[in-house]
Write an enzyme that holds these catalytic residues in place. Structure first.
Site, PDB file in Angstrom:
ATOM      1  N   GLN A 130      -0.741  -4.280   2.190  1.00 50.66           N
ATOM      2  CA  GLN A 130      -0.924  -4.671   0.783  1.00 50.66           C
ATOM      3  C   GLN A 130      -2.334  -5.231   0.522  1.00 50.66           C
ATOM      4  O   GLN A 130      -2.521  -6.082  -0.344  1.00 50.66           O
ATOM      5  CB  GLN A 130       0.149  -5.675   0.360  1.00 50.66           C
ATOM      6  N   SER A 131      -3.306  -4.740   1.267  1.00 54.94           N
ATOM      7  CA  SER A 131      -4.673  -5.242   1.119  1.00 54.94           C
ATOM      8  C   SER A 131      -5.241  -4.973  -0.281  1.00 54.94           C
ATOM      9  O   SER A 131      -5.292  -3.826  -0.732  1.00 54.94           O
ATOM     10  CB  SER A 131      -5.563  -4.573   2.169  1.00 54.94           C
TER      11      SER A 131
END
Ligand SMILES: *Cc1c(COP(=O)(O)O)cnc(C)c1O
Length: 321
Positions: A73-74
């Site tokens: 989920q960067s």
């Protein structure tokens, strides 16, 4: 000062809001919010500022591809994919873990933005990143490597400039509170504070590192950025304010602290935080207010660094609804 080249990506200056209902609710210091979630570029966030310098550097190097790495989920990866698309670079992202059945949140956006994704599948991220970089090099793709979080000395300089921007907004803050992880954001702020004369203090709420490691990283990066700017300023870990009391169950693990902070900001201010970074940093800030860390009558600027697309990542969304 010699500023590195910079392309234009961000909508600046970002506004500062008074959080009146939150301030009344906590009954402590006055709380303000610097809206770097509104920098623009595929839902905004702190990486937009860094990418203005990093993409310029990639152009200078004659790169054809940008490559970086991050968590599934960067936000950094999502924004890098968007910047690459806008400036005509290919983008390869090395993401930790395995391709999930149903991509959501930032991962969904990475794919929409056209990034090539390489999964680490249990292997070391650095090893896969290096191997992927070497392969792109062999294929003549002229890769430009952006480090984790965009936190090279070049990337950090963006936040020295952001401090200058804040100082020019002429608003008083005794404390700035910011989520700190790969350290570039805080390092740049600390450097900018010294260069442009900010009188308050900058407190990094650690997202995933023990305090001593993060302090050292921030001090080193700030010093390296100063050298790159050609100014004499050096920083020691002792002068960096870090609080690492809110690591919870680890990186990316949303707990009660984050959930509560996300709800409070949403319901009192209509502001959306994120489950990984700003939820934790705001949760830490609210706890510190409760403990009397900030003097009564003082003013605290919460520097919102973005990340809200992760709210729509399936596991977090389920956990919040
Ligand atoms: C990357 C990120 C941070 C941390 O910034 P660093 O420069 O890595 O310390 C904070 N908040 C959000 C939303 C981020 O995406």
């Amino acid at each position: 000062m010699i500023f590195p080249p910079r392309i234009q990506l961000a909508q600046l200056p970002t506004p500062v809001e008074t959080a009146s209902r939150l301030t009344a609710h906590v009954n402590g210091p006055a709380i303000f919010v610097k809206r770097d979630d509104q920098t623009g570029l595929a839902f905004g966030g702190n990486k937009t500022r860094k990418l203005e310098l990093l993409i310029a550097e990639a152009q200078q190097c004659g790169a054809g591809t940008v490559i970086t790495a991050g968590a599934i989920q960067s936000n950094h990866c999502r924004q890098t994919a968007a910047a690459a698309a806008k400036f005509g670079f290919d983008c390869t992202l090395v993401l930790t873990g395995e391709q999930p059945e149903q991509p959501s949140g930032n991962l969904f956006l990475d794919q929409l933005l056209g990034a090539n994704i390489v999964w680490t599948e249990g292997q070391s991220r650095d090893k896969i990143l290096q191997a992927t970089y070497d392969r792109l090099l062999d294929q003549g793709k002229e890769p430009y490597l952006i480090p984790y979080g965009g936190s090279s000395p070049t990337g950090a300089i963006a936040y020295a400039l952001a401090m200058q921007e804040f100082i020019n907004q002429n608003l008083h803050a005794d404390w700035i509170v910011v989520a700190s992880s790969s350290g570039g954001t805080q390092a740049g702020m600390v450097l900018g504070a010294k260069l442009f004369g900010f009188q308050g203090r900058i407190l990094g709420i650690s997202i995933d590192e023990p305090a001593d490691i993060l302090r050292e990283r921030v001090a080193m990066l700030a010093t390296a950025s100063a050298i790159q700017l050609g100014v004499t300023a050096s920083f020691s870990p002792e002068e960096i304010f870090v609080n690492a009391d809110y690591l919870g169950q680890g990186y990316g693990k949303m707990g009660d602290l984050e959930r509560e902070a996300i709800r409070i900001f949403a319901r009192l201010e209509g502001l959306l935080l994120d489950p990984v970074y700003t939820g934790r940093a705001a949760g830490g800030m609210l706890d510190l207010v409760k403990k009397g860390f900030f003097a009564r009558g003082s003013s605290v600027l919460f520097w919102h660094t973005g990340g809200s697309p992760a709210l729509f990542a399936q596991p977090y969304q389920n956990n919040l609804s």
